[in-house]
Design a protein around this motif. Structure first.
Motif, PDB file in Angstrom:
ATOM      1  N   TYR A 161       0.868  -1.189   0.000  1.00  0.00           N
ATOM      2  CA  TYR A 161       0.000   0.000   0.000  1.00  0.00           C
ATOM      3  C   TYR A 161       0.896   1.228   0.000  1.00  0.00           C
ATOM      4  O   TYR A 161       1.856   1.304   0.782  1.00  0.00           O
ATOM      5  CB  TYR A 161      -0.904   0.015   1.243  1.00  0.00           C
ATOM      6  CG  TYR A 161      -1.719   1.282   1.361  1.00  0.00           C
ATOM      7  CD1 TYR A 161      -2.931   1.412   0.679  1.00  0.00           C
ATOM      8  CD2 TYR A 161      -1.276   2.360   2.133  1.00  0.00           C
ATOM      9  CE1 TYR A 161      -3.676   2.589   0.756  1.00  0.00           C
ATOM     10  CE2 TYR A 161      -2.019   3.533   2.211  1.00  0.00           C
ATOM     11  CZ  TYR A 161      -3.211   3.637   1.530  1.00  0.00           C
ATOM     12  OH  TYR A 161      -3.942   4.793   1.616  1.00  0.00           O
ATOM     13  N   HIS A 162       0.564   2.204  -0.863  1.00  0.00           N
ATOM     14  CA  HIS A 162       1.419   3.390  -0.925  1.00  0.00           C
ATOM     15  C   HIS A 162       0.656   4.709  -0.965  1.00  0.00           C
ATOM     16  O   HIS A 162       1.259   5.752  -1.180  1.00  0.00           O
ATOM     17  CB  HIS A 162       2.361   3.291  -2.124  1.00  0.00           C
ATOM     18  CG  HIS A 162       3.280   2.109  -2.038  1.00  0.00           C
ATOM     19  ND1 HIS A 162       4.362   2.071  -1.192  1.00  0.00           N
ATOM     20  CD2 HIS A 162       3.240   0.901  -2.643  1.00  0.00           C
ATOM     21  CE1 HIS A 162       4.971   0.894  -1.291  1.00  0.00           C
ATOM     22  NE2 HIS A 162       4.304   0.160  -2.165  1.00  0.00           N
ATOM     23  N   GLY A 163      -0.664   4.663  -0.801  1.00  0.00           N
ATOM     24  CA  GLY A 163      -1.399   5.922  -0.753  1.00  0.00           C
ATOM     25  C   GLY A 163      -2.624   5.911  -1.638  1.00  0.00           C
ATOM     26  O   GLY A 163      -3.013   4.858  -2.174  1.00  0.00           O
ATOM     27  N   GLU A 222       7.271  -1.215   0.798  1.00  0.00           N
ATOM     28  CA  GLU A 222       7.224  -0.851   2.215  1.00  0.00           C
ATOM     29  C   GLU A 222       8.260  -1.777   2.864  1.00  0.00           C
ATOM     30  O   GLU A 222       8.077  -2.993   2.848  1.00  0.00           O
ATOM     31  CB  GLU A 222       5.860  -1.166   2.817  1.00  0.00           C
ATOM     32  CG  GLU A 222       4.704  -0.302   2.358  1.00  0.00           C
ATOM     33  CD  GLU A 222       3.375  -0.942   2.733  1.00  0.00           C
ATOM     34  OE1 GLU A 222       2.828  -0.600   3.783  1.00  0.00           O
ATOM     35  OE2 GLU A 222       2.879  -1.793   1.972  1.00  0.00           O
ATOM     36  N   ASP A 226       9.247   3.081   0.859  1.00  0.00           N
ATOM     37  CA  ASP A 226       8.168   3.863   1.454  1.00  0.00           C
ATOM     38  C   ASP A 226       8.189   3.583   2.961  1.00  0.00           C
ATOM     39  O   ASP A 226       7.656   2.590   3.430  1.00  0.00           O
ATOM     40  CB  ASP A 226       6.841   3.438   0.796  1.00  0.00           C
ATOM     41  CG  ASP A 226       5.623   4.063   1.453  1.00  0.00           C
ATOM     42  OD1 ASP A 226       5.781   4.700   2.515  1.00  0.00           O
ATOM     43  OD2 ASP A 226       4.519   3.892   0.908  1.00  0.00           O
ATOM     44  N   LEU A 281       4.998   4.506   7.099  1.00  0.00           N
ATOM     45  CA  LEU A 281       4.556   3.871   8.352  1.00  0.00           C
ATOM     46  C   LEU A 281       5.761   3.451   9.204  1.00  0.00           C
ATOM     47  O   LEU A 281       5.766   3.618  10.419  1.00  0.00           O
ATOM     48  CB  LEU A 281       3.692   2.644   8.029  1.00  0.00           C
ATOM     49  CG  LEU A 281       3.476   1.643   9.167  1.00  0.00           C
ATOM     50  CD1 LEU A 281       2.775   2.282  10.356  1.00  0.00           C
ATOM     51  CD2 LEU A 281       2.683   0.441   8.671  1.00  0.00           C
TER      52      LEU A 281
HETATM   53  C1  LIG Z   1       3.122   2.796   3.724  1.00  0.00           C
HETATM   54  C2  LIG Z   1       2.233   3.971   3.441  1.00  0.00           C
HETATM   55  N1  LIG Z   1       2.477   4.715   2.366  1.00  0.00           N
HETATM   56  C3  LIG Z   1       1.736   5.796   2.073  1.00  0.00           C
HETATM   57  C4  LIG Z   1       0.677   6.166   2.869  1.00  0.00           C
HETATM   58  C5  LIG Z   1      -0.145   7.362   2.516  1.00  0.00           C
HETATM   59  O1  LIG Z   1       0.079   8.411   3.388  1.00  0.00           O
HETATM   60  P1  LIG Z   1      -0.995   9.587   3.504  1.00  0.00           P
HETATM   61  O2  LIG Z   1      -2.227   8.991   4.092  1.00  0.00           O
HETATM   62  O3  LIG Z   1      -0.351  10.593   4.400  1.00  0.00           O
HETATM   63  O4  LIG Z   1      -1.213  10.119   2.128  1.00  0.00           O
HETATM   64  C6  LIG Z   1       0.378   5.412   4.002  1.00  0.00           C
HETATM   65  C7  LIG Z   1      -0.758   5.750   4.863  1.00  0.00           C
HETATM   66  O5  LIG Z   1      -1.189   5.015   5.722  1.00  0.00           O
HETATM   67  C8  LIG Z   1       1.177   4.268   4.293  1.00  0.00           C
HETATM   68  O6  LIG Z   1       0.934   3.489   5.354  1.00  0.00           O
END
Ligand SMILES: Cc1ncc(COP(=O)(O)O)c(C=O)c1O
Length: 439
Positions: free
Chosen positions: A144-146, A215, A249, A252
């Protein structure tokens, strides 16, 4: 229903929610927050078991962060970062650059998703500048990246991305990751038995590959899963040998969540680009930072107007209030030995989750690393349609914890400086809530 709740339901669209759920279970009326606790209008106190979406690394209302914010407010709150500088942003950048050797330059954005967008754009643009033009991305299963289109595309989670698939660029995913339950798992230090299958997938995707986006060690939204540090080490070596960028990333994981300042440290690696947010300001103000290697920075350095200018702008890039809090948070990490607290709490967390699993017989895959413990509900009454996780969440609220589950995954992600007493209390609440829902 209180007046505030009826006004809320008329006008507020809550994030990551089905609004109809609030008819039966209205939003909680928060009137204060301190340390690990939220204080509600009805006088009750809830443990913030997920650190308010994983960002309150130092708990709520830390007095030193409040003082730092207040000091900066007396100076100036926000000034455009293009064409200006100030002592706070320079000091913060020096401190962030010191987190990872070779990642010397810091680009600021407003939130985590945008940081990952910046990282992906830098990788793509960097390859263009080099003239090689690789443009494809590879990411990890369950990642997950956003929530922006590009970051949704880099994520592997159908519930978030499916409705938007027409606008998502194609991304390849690496499958069959060596997941572990703790650092004692044999795969943690040696994943040689599964590496050939992973390497084969990587090689099959090599043509046109610009970057691998991950991640590191802990995948959050994909179910609080930990994977082998040896895999990360091998992935770094493979990407380096093949001239593919590695984007970590750490939104978290950064700032101690897995027990080291950056999760990449578990594997002793440095990525080409690292994304930070959440714990960066200890959840006080929105801010993200993208740490970039000397090499990539160097690619973009040249005369204006020759395709080397990185013209990405976010209005609040380098916001001074957020920067002041972030700088102070780094001092708090040092002065209060926050990583030491994570190390000391980890066995308590692991043992407590293990006891809940043993007592209820309804949790499997108990896992723990750093300040995260997780397990999956199983057996009759669980599964995607039963919403057992949601029902456990509701029970936990009535017993004193904001224990927001991820589907059927129950997890604890408390502030890093949580007192062991809070862990014990959370254990009791989780146990009683699972029993109330699943018997
Ligand atoms: C690993 C990771 N990347 C990106 C995001 C996105 O961040 P934001 O919610 O500040 O846009 C999150 C949010 O939980 C995350 O856990």
């Amino acid at each position: 229903m209180s007046d505030l709740i009826s006004r809320d339901l008329k006008h507020v669209w809550h994030p990551c929610s089905q609004m109809r759920d609030y008819e039966a279970f209205p939003p909680l009326e928060v009137v204060g927050a301190q340390g690990c606790h939220l204080h509600l209008k009805d006088g009750s106190r809830l443990i913030d078991a997920i650190s308010s979406w994983w960002c309150k690394s130092l708990g709520h209302g830390h007095p030193r962060l409040k003082a730092a914010l207040s000091r900066q407010m007396d100076r100036f709150e926000h000034v455009i970062l293009a064409n200006t500088t100030n002592d706070v942003i320079v000091s913060l950048s020096e401190r962030l650059a010191a987190l990872a050797p070779g990642l010397d330059h810091v680009f600021y954005a407003g939130d985590g998703s945008t940081a990952v967008e910046v990282a992906a754009k830098l990788a793509l643009h960097g390859k263009k500048i080099q003239g090689s033009g690789e443009s494809r991305f590879l990411a990890l299963e369950n990642g997950y990246h956003g929530e922006t289109a590009l970051t949704l595309a880099l994520g592997d989670l159908g519930i978030y991305r499916e409705a938007y698939r027409e606008i998502l660029p194609p991304v390849a995913f690496l499958r069959g990751l060596p997941y572990v339950d703790s650092t004692s798992h044999p795969l943690w230090t040696d994943c040689s038995e599964v590496w050939p299958a992973l390497e084969k997938q990587l090689e099959e995707n090599l043509a046109g590959l610009c970057a691998v986006v991950i991640e590191p060690i802990l995948q959050g939204a994909g179910g609080m899963r930990f994977y082998s540090a040896d895999f990360l080490r091998r992935l770094r070596a493979w990407t380096r040998e093949r001239g593919v960028y590695l984007i970590a990333d750490e939104i978290l994981t950064g700032f101690g969540r897995t027990g080291t300042m950056l999760a990449c440290e578990h594997a002793g690696i440095v990525p080409d680009i690292a994304c930070l947010s959440k714990g960066l300001t200890a959840g006080w103000l929105p801010m993200s930072a993208v740490l970039v290697s000397k090499e990539i920075y160097g690619l973009f350095y040249g005369d204006y107007g020759h395709g080397k200018d990185f013209l990405h702008s976010n209005t609040y890039s380098g916001n001074a209030l957020a920067a002041a809090v972030a700088l102070e948070a780094l001092d708090v990490y040092r002065d209060e030995d926050i990583l030491g607290q994570v190390r000391r709490n980890q066995p308590h967390l692991a043992a407590a989750m293990g006891r809940v699993a043993a007592a209820t017989g309804r949790l499997k895959n108990v896992r723990c690393l750093g300040a995260v413990a997780a397990a999956d509900l199983h057996g009759p009454g669980t599964g995607s349609d039963a919403r057992a996780g949601f029902r456990v969440y509701r029970e936990a609220v009535s017993r004193g914890a904001l224990l927001r589950t991820l589907g059927d995954t129950v997890y604890w992600l408390l502030p890093l400086n949580a007192d062991p007493g809070v862990i014990s209390e959370l254990e009791g609440i989780t146990l009683a809530s699972i029993r109330a829902v699943l018997g």
